[in-house]
Design a protein around this motif. Structure first.
Motif, PDB file in Angstrom:
ATOM      1  N   ALA A 162       0.828  -1.205   0.000  1.00  0.00           N
ATOM      2  CA  ALA A 162       0.000   0.000   0.000  1.00  0.00           C
ATOM      3  C   ALA A 162       0.866   1.261   0.000  1.00  0.00           C
ATOM      4  CB  ALA A 162      -0.943  -0.007   1.208  1.00  0.00           C
ATOM      5  N   ARG A 163       1.979   1.231   0.739  1.00  0.00           N
ATOM      6  CA  ARG A 163       2.858   2.398   0.791  1.00  0.00           C
ATOM      7  C   ARG A 163       3.670   2.575  -0.488  1.00  0.00           C
ATOM      8  NH1 ARG A 163       6.757   1.983   4.013  1.00  0.00           N
ATOM      9  NH2 ARG A 163       6.549  -0.162   4.655  1.00  0.00           N
ATOM     10  N   LEU A 164       3.973   1.464  -1.195  1.00  0.00           N
ATOM     11  CA  LEU A 164       4.796   1.548  -2.408  1.00  0.00           C
ATOM     12  C   LEU A 164       3.989   1.869  -3.663  1.00  0.00           C
ATOM     13  CD1 LEU A 164       7.298  -1.395  -1.849  1.00  0.00           C
ATOM     14  CD2 LEU A 164       7.702   1.060  -1.545  1.00  0.00           C
ATOM     15  N   ARG A 165       2.710   1.551  -3.679  1.00  0.00           N
ATOM     16  CA  ARG A 165       1.892   1.804  -4.876  1.00  0.00           C
ATOM     17  C   ARG A 165       1.919   3.268  -5.319  1.00  0.00           C
ATOM     18  NH1 ARG A 165      -1.716  -2.770  -3.105  1.00  0.00           N
ATOM     19  NH2 ARG A 165      -1.299  -4.359  -4.660  1.00  0.00           N
ATOM     20  N   PRO A 166       1.835   4.250  -4.395  1.00  0.00           N
ATOM     21  CA  PRO A 166       1.918   5.650  -4.835  1.00  0.00           C
ATOM     22  C   PRO A 166       3.277   6.016  -5.446  1.00  0.00           C
ATOM     23  CG  PRO A 166       0.950   5.524  -2.637  1.00  0.00           C
ATOM     24  CD  PRO A 166       1.465   4.157  -2.979  1.00  0.00           C
ATOM     25  N   HIS A 167       4.268   5.157  -5.240  1.00  0.00           N
ATOM     26  CA  HIS A 167       5.595   5.367  -5.828  1.00  0.00           C
ATOM     27  C   HIS A 167       5.767   4.576  -7.122  1.00  0.00           C
ATOM     28  CE1 HIS A 167       7.212   7.618  -2.401  1.00  0.00           C
ATOM     29  NE2 HIS A 167       6.435   6.838  -1.672  1.00  0.00           N
TER      30      HIS A 167
END
Length: 146
Positions: free
Chosen positions: A106-111
């Motif tokens: 979830a934290r890496l998807r925006p990246h």
């Protein structure tokens, strides 16, 4: 004489800031950042007129390191196909153990992280997945569950 340790894995990226942000979100820490150029750089990598910038990223335990490098000159060579599949010869992927796979994704998807397949479970011991990160890097994540 034997190898003392694996010092780091080097990865060439096109956008150093983007790659640093991605791996920082994953939990790595920036150990240092510096321009690399001059005769020693040319001699080491076998290219002429090297101008690059590196960021050394370290895992929280201090044992693993990634050296992210962005070449300004000569320009980085982009492989064909641009995002090679996991069975391409050469460096396959970089794997990290994480404590919460779903939260990490979830934290890496925006990246820009995109799953290559899906999250899979291995014999009730691990949850695993492959994702594509910055510059097409394949990153594997593993969460121990049993």
């Amino acid at each position: 004489m034997a190898v003392q340790r694996l010092d780091n894995v080097g990865i060439v990226v096109d956008d150093l800031d983007e790659a640093v942000a991605f791996f920082t979100e994953l939990g790595l820490e920036v150990e240092g950042r510096a321009p690399i150029e001059g005769l020693f750089a040319d001699q080491t990598v076998g290219l002429d007129g090297v101008r690059s910038e590196i960021a050394m990223m370290r895992t929280p335990d201090g044992h693993g390191k990634l050296e992210l490098a962005a070449y300004r000159h000569p320009a980085a060579h982009r492989p064909e196909p641009q995002d090679p599949p996991p069975n391409t010869l050469g460096l396959h992927r970089v794997m990290f153990a994480v404590d919460d796979l779903d939260d990490t994704l979830a934290r890496l998807r925006p990246h820009g992280a995109e799953l290559l397949g899906e999250v899979a479970e291995y014999e009730g011991i691990y949850r695993l997945c492959y994702l594509r990160g910055p510059a097409g890097i394949i990153v594997a994540l593993a969460e121990q569950i049993g």
